[in-house]
Design a protein around this motif. Structure first.
Motif, mmCIF file in Angstrom:
data_model
loop_
_atom_site.group_PDB
_atom_site.id
_atom_site.type_symbol
_atom_site.label_atom_id
_atom_site.label_comp_id
_atom_site.label_asym_id
_atom_site.label_seq_id
_atom_site.Cartn_x
_atom_site.Cartn_y
_atom_site.Cartn_z
ATOM 1 N N CYS A 1 49.481 45.052 33.390
ATOM 2 C CA CYS A 1 48.560 45.907 32.627
ATOM 3 C C CYS A 1 48.794 45.752 31.127
ATOM 4 N N THR A 2 47.735 45.903 30.374
ATOM 5 C CA THR A 2 47.846 45.832 28.917
ATOM 6 C C THR A 2 47.802 47.224 28.286
ATOM 7 N N TYR A 3 47.354 48.210 29.041
ATOM 8 C CA TYR A 3 47.341 49.587 28.542
ATOM 9 C C TYR A 3 48.776 50.098 28.487
ATOM 10 N N TYR B 1 35.925 45.432 37.552
ATOM 11 C CA TYR B 1 36.743 45.781 36.387
ATOM 12 C C TYR B 1 37.763 44.689 36.040
ATOM 13 N N GLY B 2 37.650 43.542 36.701
ATOM 14 C CA GLY B 2 38.587 42.450 36.447
ATOM 15 C C GLY B 2 39.980 42.727 36.991
ATOM 16 N N PHE C 1 45.425 46.658 35.813
ATOM 17 C CA PHE C 1 44.830 47.819 36.491
ATOM 18 C C PHE C 1 44.903 48.976 35.506
ATOM 19 N N ASN C 2 44.395 48.713 34.290
ATOM 20 C CA ASN C 2 44.492 49.662 33.189
ATOM 21 C C ASN C 2 43.832 51.004 33.479
ATOM 22 N N ARG C 3 42.722 51.016 34.197
ATOM 23 C CA ARG C 3 41.980 52.272 34.354
ATOM 24 C C ARG C 3 42.781 53.333 35.092
ATOM 25 N N ILE C 4 43.660 52.954 36.012
ATOM 26 C CA ILE C 4 44.473 53.968 36.702
ATOM 27 C C ILE C 4 45.500 54.565 35.739
ATOM 28 N N LEU C 5 46.080 53.748 34.875
ATOM 29 C CA LEU C 5 47.059 54.241 33.901
ATOM 30 C C LEU C 5 46.386 55.170 32.890
ATOM 31 N N GLU C 6 45.194 54.798 32.459
ATOM 32 C CA GLU C 6 44.444 55.642 31.527
ATOM 33 C C GLU C 6 44.137 57.000 32.163
ATOM 34 N N GLU C 7 43.772 56.995 33.447
ATOM 35 C CA GLU C 7 43.456 58.250 34.135
ATOM 36 C C GLU C 7 44.708 59.108 34.299
ATOM 37 N N ILE C 8 45.832 58.510 34.630
ATOM 38 C CA ILE C 8 47.080 59.273 34.765
ATOM 39 C C ILE C 8 47.436 59.903 33.423
#
Length: 157
Positions: free
Chosen positions: A40-42, A96-97, A13-20
């Protein structure tokens, strides 16, 4: 404090971490953020995280937090509500996978319909949700475990 919990399944769920990270970097979030990022990989740059916490550590982080930002998993949502936390739910999306289908949208809608959570279907709205969640009046969560158990017992009889 804000605690992010993204579950323990195999989905990122990388996109939430990127947004934070983006919100912290741009000073739209100015409080402490801690996360359980699961698969997550982010790698977060501006907040502390672990892939997984043991049960005791997880409970400690939840207890220290005012706001919980979580995926649309019922366990994470209910566990946070039972502790009286303010909960922002961002459903994982298939496109988003992040999951095999979009069932977390339906789960989020159900909890929102009961006025128990603050839904966030668009991550561009997350900063506003965090900013205003303390001003919202949510219904008090009440477990229906006893009702479910009674129904099962009656069915078996």
């Amino acid at each position: 404090m804000i605690f992010i919990t993204l579950g323990s399944q195999k989905f990122q769920f990388n996109r939430i971490l990127e947004e934070i990270d983006r919100l912290i970097e741009s000073h739209k979030i100015n409080e402490t953020v801690v996360a359980q990022i699961g698969a997550c990989t982010y790698v977060p740059k501006y907040f502390s995280y672990q892939n997984y916490y043991d049960r005791e550590e997880f409970e400690r982080e939840i207890n220290k937090s005012d706001i919980i930002v979580t995926h649309g998993g019922t366990g994470a949502i209910v566990g946070s509500l039972k502790k009286g936390k303010l909960v922002i739910v961002v459903p994982r999306l298939k496109k988003y996978g992040e999951h095999v289908d979009d069932h977390q949208i339906e789960i989020t809608k159900q909890f929102d319909g009961l006025n128990l959570i603050c839904p966030c279907y668009n991550l561009k709205e997350l900063a506003e949700k965090i900013k205003y969640i303390r001003e919202c009046n949510f219904a008090k969560y009440s477990s229906n475990t006893n009702t479910i158990m009674k129904s099962i017992e009656e069915f078996i009889s």
